[in-house]
Design an enzyme around this catalytic site. Structure first.
Site, PDB file in Angstrom:
ATOM      1  N   TYR A  67       0.834  -1.220   0.000  1.00 60.93           N
ATOM      2  CA  TYR A  67       0.000   0.000   0.000  1.00 60.93           C
ATOM      3  C   TYR A  67       0.862   1.260   0.000  1.00 60.93           C
ATOM      4  CZ  TYR A  67      -4.412  -2.481   0.332  1.00 60.93           C
ATOM      5  OH  TYR A  67      -5.506  -3.267   0.044  1.00 60.93           O
ATOM      6  N   ASN A 106     -12.401   5.011  -5.388  1.00 57.16           N
ATOM      7  CA  ASN A 106     -10.947   5.091  -5.483  1.00 57.16           C
ATOM      8  C   ASN A 106     -10.331   5.505  -4.156  1.00 57.16           C
ATOM      9  OD1 ASN A 106     -11.330   4.433  -8.146  1.00 57.16           O
ATOM     10  ND2 ASN A 106     -11.112   6.531  -8.900  1.00 57.16           N
ATOM     11  N   HIS A 123     -14.383   3.503  -0.242  1.00 57.19           N
ATOM     12  CA  HIS A 123     -13.448   2.407   0.063  1.00 57.19           C
ATOM     13  C   HIS A 123     -12.217   2.914   0.783  1.00 57.19           C
ATOM     14  CE1 HIS A 123     -15.395  -0.122  -3.374  1.00 57.19           C
ATOM     15  NE2 HIS A 123     -16.162  -0.051  -2.292  1.00 57.19           N
ATOM     16  N   CYS A 154      -1.628   3.120  21.583  1.00 58.24           N
ATOM     17  CA  CYS A 154      -2.061   1.798  22.082  1.00 58.24           C
ATOM     18  C   CYS A 154      -1.135   0.743  21.482  1.00 58.24           C
ATOM     19  CB  CYS A 154      -3.525   1.561  21.664  1.00 58.24           C
ATOM     20  SG  CYS A 154      -3.720   0.954  19.982  1.00 58.24           S
ATOM     21  N   GLY A 191     -15.798   5.100 -15.176  1.00 54.83           N
ATOM     22  CA  GLY A 191     -14.648   4.218 -14.974  1.00 54.83           C
ATOM     23  C   GLY A 191     -14.789   3.178 -13.903  1.00 54.83           C
ATOM     24  N   THR A 192     -15.953   2.491 -13.883  1.00 55.56           N
ATOM     25  CA  THR A 192     -16.075   1.390 -12.926  1.00 55.56           C
ATOM     26  C   THR A 192     -16.683   0.181 -13.609  1.00 55.56           C
ATOM     27  OG1 THR A 192     -16.926   0.683 -10.760  1.00 55.56           O
ATOM     28  CG2 THR A 192     -18.342   2.141 -12.055  1.00 55.56           C
ATOM     29  N   SER A 193     -16.199  -1.004 -13.196  1.00 56.70           N
ATOM     30  CA  SER A 193     -16.760  -2.237 -13.766  1.00 56.70           C
ATOM     31  C   SER A 193     -18.111  -2.552 -13.128  1.00 56.70           C
ATOM     32  CB  SER A 193     -15.789  -3.404 -13.527  1.00 56.70           C
ATOM     33  OG  SER A 193     -15.513  -3.508 -12.120  1.00 56.70           O
ATOM     34  N   PRO A 218     -14.905   3.271 -21.810  1.00 57.76           N
ATOM     35  CA  PRO A 218     -14.649   2.752 -23.164  1.00 57.76           C
ATOM     36  C   PRO A 218     -15.188   1.334 -23.364  1.00 57.76           C
ATOM     37  CG  PRO A 218     -12.612   2.821 -21.880  1.00 57.76           C
ATOM     38  CD  PRO A 218     -13.657   3.497 -21.067  1.00 57.76           C
TER      39      PRO A 218
HETATM   40  N1  APR Z   1     -11.685   5.987 -18.662  1.00 61.73           N
HETATM   41  C1  APR Z   1     -12.866   5.464 -18.214  1.00 61.73           C
HETATM   42  N2  APR Z   1     -13.020   4.184 -17.842  1.00 61.73           N
HETATM   43  C2  APR Z   1     -11.927   3.383 -17.941  1.00 61.73           C
HETATM   44  C3  APR Z   1     -10.676   3.838 -18.401  1.00 61.73           C
HETATM   45  C4  APR Z   1     -10.586   5.199 -18.769  1.00 61.73           C
HETATM   46  N3  APR Z   1      -9.427   5.713 -19.224  1.00 61.73           N
HETATM   47  N4  APR Z   1      -9.796   2.785 -18.371  1.00 61.73           N
HETATM   48  C5  APR Z   1     -10.483   1.728 -17.899  1.00 61.73           C
HETATM   49  N5  APR Z   1     -11.757   2.084 -17.642  1.00 61.73           N
HETATM   50  C6  APR Z   1     -12.845   1.258 -17.101  1.00 61.73           C
HETATM   51  C7  APR Z   1     -12.766  -0.208 -17.419  1.00 61.73           C
HETATM   52  O1  APR Z   1     -13.419  -0.482 -18.654  1.00 61.73           O
HETATM   53  C8  APR Z   1     -13.523  -0.814 -16.233  1.00 61.73           C
HETATM   54  O2  APR Z   1     -14.919  -0.841 -16.505  1.00 61.73           O
HETATM   55  O3  APR Z   1     -12.726   1.350 -15.689  1.00 61.73           O
HETATM   56  C9  APR Z   1     -13.257   0.168 -15.102  1.00 61.73           C
HETATM   57  C10 APR Z   1     -12.269  -0.328 -14.071  1.00 61.73           C
HETATM   58  O4  APR Z   1     -12.871  -1.413 -13.398  1.00 61.73           O
HETATM   59  P1  APR Z   1     -12.115  -2.049 -12.127  1.00 61.73           P
HETATM   60  O5  APR Z   1     -10.676  -2.235 -12.448  1.00 61.73           O
HETATM   61  O6  APR Z   1     -12.939  -3.223 -11.699  1.00 61.73           O
HETATM   62  O7  APR Z   1     -12.174  -0.903 -11.015  1.00 61.73           O
HETATM   63  P2  APR Z   1     -13.397  -0.516 -10.087  1.00 61.73           P
HETATM   64  O8  APR Z   1     -14.693  -0.713 -10.787  1.00 61.73           O
HETATM   65  O9  APR Z   1     -13.102   0.821  -9.553  1.00 61.73           O
HETATM   66  O10 APR Z   1     -13.264  -1.590  -8.892  1.00 61.73           O
HETATM   67  C11 APR Z   1     -14.171  -1.456  -7.822  1.00 61.73           C
HETATM   68  O11 APR Z   1     -12.971  -3.193  -6.649  1.00 61.73           O
HETATM   69  O12 APR Z   1     -10.964  -4.132  -6.038  1.00 61.73           O
HETATM   70  C12 APR Z   1     -12.004  -3.352  -5.593  1.00 61.73           C
HETATM   71  O13 APR Z   1     -11.870  -1.733  -3.904  1.00 61.73           O
HETATM   72  C13 APR Z   1     -11.507  -1.977  -5.232  1.00 61.73           C
HETATM   73  O14 APR Z   1     -12.655   0.135  -5.490  1.00 61.73           O
HETATM   74  C14 APR Z   1     -12.280  -1.044  -6.162  1.00 61.73           C
HETATM   75  C15 APR Z   1     -13.493  -1.885  -6.554  1.00 61.73           C
END
Ligand code: APR
Length: 243
Positions: A67, A106, A123, A154, A191-193, A218
């Site tokens: 980390y 993030n 998170h 502590c 930008g999240t899966s 994307p």
């Molecule tokens: N712009 C926008 N989206 C993007 C880009 C970009 N330049 N590059 C990648 N992505 C997208 C990918 O297509 C994907 O859908 O960002 C997403 C990233 O997904 P993950 O890697 O799964 O990240 P995230 O969704 O933030 O994960 C959620 O999982 O491991 C835990 O705690 C961790 O907060 C995190 C959580």
């Protein structure tokens, strides 16, 4: 009309916007995502050895070093134009009597370094180390030191200030996020899966309430089914969407 044009019209009409961000938000700043094929952190590292309470109990030195390296990596990068576009939209809308609230999955500080003075970290944060026993906040520079440190108050040790798999989200952050989504008239997901709950349930619940959800990504995600997807990246798409 293109999804971007529709999105721009929705942004113009909205009063209370929630921007929900994931690792893709910081990808163009050079911060690795978690699940992108080949480059994602979970493709390179074993999450069970690094991001769980059991991992911390088993090998705190290894977890802490990982980390601290991630924190140093974030500090070596800069917010991208997507971070700056969100901060500019927040300033403009606040001046016009509206609101833009950022709820992020993030643990980096790029939203703050782009000028946002309020960011909800569901998170946790790489830059909020705390004692693993009494939760006393540790000095910020502890986040960047590679070696473990003891809690001054502590017998505990300073741990990363992030939420590990199997841990509850910080209740104050969750309450803030729920209230923000409950009062939003537009949600922008960047930008999240959408695979990690309960965070990913927030935009889904808003969509069920009839709130329009715009997704900037994307690639398709688990949230694409509930929204208008603009197939672009954060750094390229957000300046256009918020212009
Ligand atoms: N712009 C926008 N989206 C993007 C880009 C970009 N330049 N590059 C990648 N992505 C997208 C990918 O297509 C994907 O859908 O960002 C997403 C990233 O997904 P993950 O890697 O799964 O990240 P995230 O969704 O933030 O994960 C959620 O999982 O491991 C835990 O705690 C961790 O907060 C995190 C959580």
């Amino acid at each position: 009309m293109s999804p971007l044009d529709i999105g721009r019209r929705l942004i113009a009409q909205a009063q209370h916007i929630v921007v929900f961000t994931g690792a893709g938000m910081s990808a163009e700043s050079g911060v690795p995502t978690f699940r992108d094929a080949g480059t994602g952190l979970w493709a390179q590292f074993d999450v069970s050895q690094l991001a769980t309470p059991q991992a911390w109990a088993h090998d705190s030195e290894l977890v802490w070093r990982w980390y601290a390296e991630r924190a140093a990596g974030v500090r070596a990068t800069e917010p991208n134009s997507g971070h700056h576009a969100i901060a500019a939209l927040a300033r403009d809308r606040r001046a016009a009597g509206g609101s833009v609230r950022v709820v992020t999955q993030n643990v980096d500080d790029l939203h703050e370094r782009a000028g946002l003075d309020e960011v909800c970290h569901l998170h946790g944060s790489l830059f909020a180390p705390r004692c693993d026993q009494c939760s006393r906040p540790a000095a910020l520079d502890a986040a960047l030191r590679a070696e473990l440190s003891a809690c001054p108050a502590c017998p505990g040790r300073v741990r990363p200030g992030v939420v590990w798999f199997g841990e509850a989200l910080p209740i104050h952050a969750w309450d803030y996020a729920e209230a923000a989504f409950d009062t939003a008239d537009l949600v922008v997901v960047v930008g999240t899966s959408g695979v990690v709950h309960p965070a990913a349930s927030l935009p889904e619940t808003a969509a069920l309430r009839g709130v329009q959800v715009i997704e900037v990504n994307p690639e398709a995600s688990e949230l694409t089914r509930v929204n208008l997807r603009i197939k672009t990246t954060a750094a390229e798409g957000l300046p256009l969407l918020f212009a």
